[in-house]
Design a protein around this motif. Structure first.
Motif, PDB file in Angstrom:
ATOM      1  N   VAL A 290       0.837  -1.200   0.000  1.00 29.93           N
ATOM      2  CA  VAL A 290       0.000   0.000   0.000  1.00 29.93           C
ATOM      3  C   VAL A 290       0.873   1.251   0.000  1.00 29.93           C
ATOM      4  CG1 VAL A 290      -1.662   1.361   1.338  1.00 29.93           C
ATOM      5  CG2 VAL A 290      -1.984  -1.105   1.090  1.00 29.93           C
ATOM      6  N   CYS A 291       1.905   1.260   0.837  1.00 31.86           N
ATOM      7  CA  CYS A 291       2.815   2.408   0.898  1.00 31.86           C
ATOM      8  C   CYS A 291       3.450   2.684  -0.460  1.00 31.86           C
ATOM      9  CB  CYS A 291       3.912   2.166   1.932  1.00 31.86           C
ATOM     10  SG  CYS A 291       3.329   2.159   3.648  1.00 31.86           S
ATOM     11  N   TRP A 292       3.869   1.628  -1.147  1.00 31.16           N
ATOM     12  CA  TRP A 292       4.525   1.784  -2.447  1.00 31.16           C
ATOM     13  C   TRP A 292       3.553   2.322  -3.488  1.00 31.16           C
ATOM     14  CZ3 TRP A 292       4.768   0.556  -7.597  1.00 31.16           C
ATOM     15  CH2 TRP A 292       6.011   0.652  -8.221  1.00 31.16           C
ATOM     16  N   LEU A 293       2.346   1.812  -3.503  1.00 25.87           N
ATOM     17  CA  LEU A 293       1.377   2.183  -4.533  1.00 25.87           C
ATOM     18  C   LEU A 293       0.800   3.583  -4.347  1.00 25.87           C
ATOM     19  CD1 LEU A 293      -0.585  -1.185  -4.903  1.00 25.87           C
ATOM     20  CD2 LEU A 293       1.029  -0.197  -6.553  1.00 25.87           C
ATOM     21  N   VAL A 294       0.512   3.977  -3.111  1.00 23.85           N
ATOM     22  CA  VAL A 294      -0.178   5.254  -2.895  1.00 23.85           C
ATOM     23  C   VAL A 294       0.783   6.393  -2.544  1.00 23.85           C
ATOM     24  CG1 VAL A 294      -2.239   4.039  -2.143  1.00 23.85           C
ATOM     25  CG2 VAL A 294      -0.670   4.936  -0.421  1.00 23.85           C
ATOM     26  N   GLY A 295       2.065   6.171  -2.715  1.00 29.03           N
ATOM     27  CA  GLY A 295       3.019   7.261  -2.545  1.00 29.03           C
ATOM     28  C   GLY A 295       3.020   7.872  -1.168  1.00 29.03           C
ATOM     29  N   GLY A 296       2.853   7.048  -0.149  1.00 20.27           N
ATOM     30  CA  GLY A 296       2.894   7.558   1.210  1.00 20.27           C
ATOM     31  C   GLY A 296       1.671   8.344   1.619  1.00 20.27           C
ATOM     32  N   LEU A 297       0.643   8.369   0.781  1.00 18.03           N
ATOM     33  CA  LEU A 297      -0.561   9.122   1.152  1.00 18.03           C
ATOM     34  C   LEU A 297      -1.366   8.420   2.234  1.00 18.03           C
ATOM     35  CD1 LEU A 297      -1.728  10.581  -2.254  1.00 18.03           C
ATOM     36  CD2 LEU A 297      -0.613  11.730  -0.369  1.00 18.03           C
ATOM     37  N   ASN A 298      -0.981   7.200   2.576  1.00 21.78           N
ATOM     38  CA  ASN A 298      -1.564   6.575   3.761  1.00 21.78           C
ATOM     39  C   ASN A 298      -0.905   7.126   5.030  1.00 21.78           C
ATOM     40  OD1 ASN A 298       0.777   5.287   2.792  1.00 21.78           O
ATOM     41  ND2 ASN A 298       0.337   3.438   3.939  1.00 21.78           N
ATOM     42  N   PHE A 299       0.220   7.835   4.859  1.00 20.37           N
ATOM     43  CA  PHE A 299       0.840   8.619   5.937  1.00 20.37           C
ATOM     44  C   PHE A 299       0.369  10.072   5.774  1.00 20.37           C
ATOM     45  CE2 PHE A 299       3.802   5.058   5.874  1.00 20.37           C
ATOM     46  CZ  PHE A 299       4.149   4.893   7.213  1.00 20.37           C
ATOM     47  N   PRO A 307       4.409  18.896   4.037  1.00 26.12           N
ATOM     48  CA  PRO A 307       4.205  18.613   2.612  1.00 26.12           C
ATOM     49  C   PRO A 307       5.454  18.797   1.755  1.00 26.12           C
ATOM     50  CG  PRO A 307       3.194  20.705   3.220  1.00 26.12           C
ATOM     51  CD  PRO A 307       3.605  20.047   4.489  1.00 26.12           C
ATOM     52  N   LYS A 308       6.446  19.524   2.258  1.00 28.77           N
ATOM     53  CA  LYS A 308       7.675  19.746   1.495  1.00 28.77           C
ATOM     54  C   LYS A 308       8.667  18.596   1.657  1.00 28.77           C
ATOM     55  CE  LYS A 308       6.852  23.887  -0.228  1.00 28.77           C
ATOM     56  NZ  LYS A 308       6.813  24.123  -1.692  1.00 28.77           N
ATOM     57  N   ILE A 309       8.334  17.631   2.516  1.00 27.13           N
ATOM     58  CA  ILE A 309       9.184  16.455   2.695  1.00 27.13           C
ATOM     59  C   ILE A 309       8.640  15.329   1.821  1.00 27.13           C
ATOM     60  CG2 ILE A 309       9.977  14.693   4.336  1.00 27.13           C
ATOM     61  CD1 ILE A 309       9.912  16.779   6.516  1.00 27.13           C
ATOM     62  N   SER A 310       9.505  14.662   1.084  1.00 27.35           N
ATOM     63  CA  SER A 310       9.079  13.580   0.202  1.00 27.35           C
ATOM     64  C   SER A 310       8.488  12.415   0.990  1.00 27.35           C
ATOM     65  CB  SER A 310      10.261  13.071  -0.623  1.00 27.35           C
ATOM     66  OG  SER A 310       9.900  11.924  -1.370  1.00 27.35           O
ATOM     67  N   HIS A 311       7.534  11.737   0.361  1.00 31.72           N
ATOM     68  CA  HIS A 311       6.831  10.651   1.051  1.00 31.72           C
ATOM     69  C   HIS A 311       7.745   9.471   1.407  1.00 31.72           C
ATOM     70  CE1 HIS A 311       6.515   8.953  -3.115  1.00 31.72           C
ATOM     71  NE2 HIS A 311       6.596   7.804  -2.468  1.00 31.72           N
ATOM     72  N   VAL A 312       8.918   9.372   0.786  1.00 31.83           N
ATOM     73  CA  VAL A 312       9.811   8.252   1.109  1.00 31.83           C
ATOM     74  C   VAL A 312      10.344   8.352   2.539  1.00 31.83           C
ATOM     75  CG1 VAL A 312      10.500   7.842  -1.284  1.00 31.83           C
ATOM     76  CG2 VAL A 312      11.822   9.449   0.117  1.00 31.83           C
ATOM     77  N   HIS A 313      10.225   9.523   3.156  1.00 32.55           N
ATOM     78  CA  HIS A 313      10.710   9.721   4.527  1.00 32.55           C
ATOM     79  C   HIS A 313       9.599   9.600   5.576  1.00 32.55           C
ATOM     80  CE1 HIS A 313      14.467  11.074   2.775  1.00 32.55           C
ATOM     81  NE2 HIS A 313      13.845  12.029   2.102  1.00 32.55           N
ATOM     82  N   TYR A 314       8.369   9.443   5.138  1.00 33.69           N
ATOM     83  CA  TYR A 314       7.253   9.451   6.094  1.00 33.69           C
ATOM     84  C   TYR A 314       7.316   8.345   7.150  1.00 33.69           C
ATOM     85  CZ  TYR A 314       4.964  12.898   3.050  1.00 33.69           C
ATOM     86  OH  TYR A 314       4.667  14.008   2.318  1.00 33.69           O
ATOM     87  N   PRO A 315       7.660   7.111   6.782  1.00 34.84           N
ATOM     88  CA  PRO A 315       7.717   6.068   7.824  1.00 34.84           C
ATOM     89  C   PRO A 315       8.656   6.440   8.968  1.00 34.84           C
ATOM     90  CG  PRO A 315       7.755   5.069   5.658  1.00 34.84           C
ATOM     91  CD  PRO A 315       7.900   6.542   5.433  1.00 34.84           C
ATOM     92  N   ALA A 316       9.771   7.082   8.648  1.00 31.49           N
ATOM     93  CA  ALA A 316      10.740   7.446   9.687  1.00 31.49           C
ATOM     94  C   ALA A 316      10.245   8.603  10.542  1.00 31.49           C
ATOM     95  CB  ALA A 316      12.088   7.796   9.049  1.00 31.49           C
ATOM     96  N   ILE A 317       9.740   9.673   9.903  1.00 26.10           N
ATOM     97  CA  ILE A 317       9.344  10.846  10.694  1.00 26.10           C
ATOM     98  C   ILE A 317       8.016  10.623  11.426  1.00 26.10           C
ATOM     99  CG2 ILE A 317      10.587  12.387   9.127  1.00 26.10           C
ATOM    100  CD1 ILE A 317       7.870  13.376   8.098  1.00 26.10           C
TER     101      ILE A 317
END
Length: 355
Positions: A290-299, A307-317
């Motif tokens: 889900v994370c891969w497909l929706v571009g972190g929009l589940n975060f 919003p200025k931080i890329s979604h690839v960093h959402y799991p960490a922050i």
């Protein structure tokens, strides 16, 4: 309605959050923008889009395969929107402005307007999330009632049943109706549209014509009207539903709030960051697919706060934000699985339709 104002506090929760997040990136020595993981995903999605489109239009697969590929194409379009366009539009895809511009422009190729999206999403939705009369994302009237402040009609009693069909129309409505409505009325809901420059007008019409050629004219010429129509309906309805449901699960579920500004002062109860936390929900954050497909929009919480931080960093922050919320006693709304969030959305629609 007049633009609401947010409450001001001596000790801002948002300031504390920004301090902690900045410290995290300093310690990691990493940029807040996208990385090789994101660029690899973008390349995969781009190649997949071109490959499926070319195979459908120029090589005419057998019926059962064509149907599957139309569904797949719809999913790829949604995934490009979530992963490439969305980060690009927020300036978080790359540290280079021109690359962000290219990523955001993918929306134009897919049929939308990056200009309209910027005003509707980045400016209005992100500032005034779930504020009825301002946030255009919850304005689906008269077909659906998404807030207790909206007028209730008899048909809303069944909105938890028919929303599946209505959400499927989003993409086709977006392409052929909503962008043009915004363009000719110069408004997005009740909010005035940012003034368009000559380049913005040229851009808008060039890509609208290109879209008609790529998705209507050329396929009809190659396949015939009936085959095109069947494929186009499958492709757009699947893309529309996926796009709709992902964004709705982030804000219109049972536990999110819909703040109303004070009638006299026009102020909202909370400061901006706390407002975002109360109006936003995460879902399925431990599901890697889900994370891969929706571009972190589940975060979505992390996205709305940063919003200025890329979604690839959402799991960490997300760990940092969750800890801060616990310390400050601020709700952090999350559903463990996608189906739980969908169930909550259905329940929310049922409440809005019958309350």
């Amino acid at each position: 309605m007049a633009t609401p104002k947010f409450a001001q506090t001596a000790q801002s929760f948002h300031t504390e959050l920004k301090k902690r997040i900045s410290l995290y990136f300093e310690e990691k020595g990493a940029a807040m923008t996208g990385n090789l993981t994101l660029y690899s995903k973008a390349a995969i999605l781009l190649v997949a889009f071109i490959g499926v489109y070319v195979h459908l239009v120029f090589f005419t697969p057998v019926t059962w395969l064509a149907v599957l590929e139309c569904v797949l194409l719809g999913g790829i379009v949604a995934a490009i929107g979530f992963n490439v366009m969305h980060d690009g539009a927020h300036g978080s895809f790359s540290k280079y402005k021109w690359i962000n511009g290219l990523a955001a422009f993918s929306l134009n190729v897919l049929g939308g307007s990056s200009f309209m999206w910027n005003v509707k999403h980045n400016v209005i939705h992100h500032a005034y999330t779930n504020v009825d009369g301002v946030d255009d994302d919850i304005d689906i009237q008269p077909w659906m009632r998404m807030s207790s402040t909206q007028k209730k009609y008899r048909l809303h009693k069944y909105q938890h049943l028919y929303f599946w069909f209505l959400y499927s129309l989003l993409y086709i409505m977006w392409i052929f109706v909503l962008d043009y409505t915004k363009y000719f009325t110069s408004r997005i809901g009740s909010m005035p549209l940012k003034k368009m420059k000559l380049w913005d007008h040229v851009n808008f019409w060039f890509f609208k014509v290109l879209n008609l050629f790529l998705y209507v004219g050329l396929p009809i010429y190659m396949l015939g009207f009936v085959d095109w129509l069947i494929g186009f309906v499958i492709f757009t309805t699947f893309a529309g539903f996926v796009l709709s449901i992902v964004f709705q699960l982030a804000h219109t579920v049972e536990h999110t709030s819909f703040p109303v500004p004070d009638e006299n002062s026009g102020r909202l109860e909370d400061e901006w960051a706390i407002h975002q936390l109360k109006t936003t929900a995460n879902f399925a954050t431990n599901n890697k697919l889900v994370c891969w497909l929706v571009g972190g929009l589940n975060f979505q919480i992390e996205h709305h706060l940063f919003p200025k931080i890329s979604h690839v960093h959402y799991p960490a922050i997300s760990k940092i934000i969750r800890k801060a919320c616990e310390e400050y006693g601020i709700p952090y709304i999350e559903y463990a699985k996608t189906r739980y969030a969908i169930a909550s959305h259905v329940s929310f629609l049922k409440q809005m339709g019958r309350a």
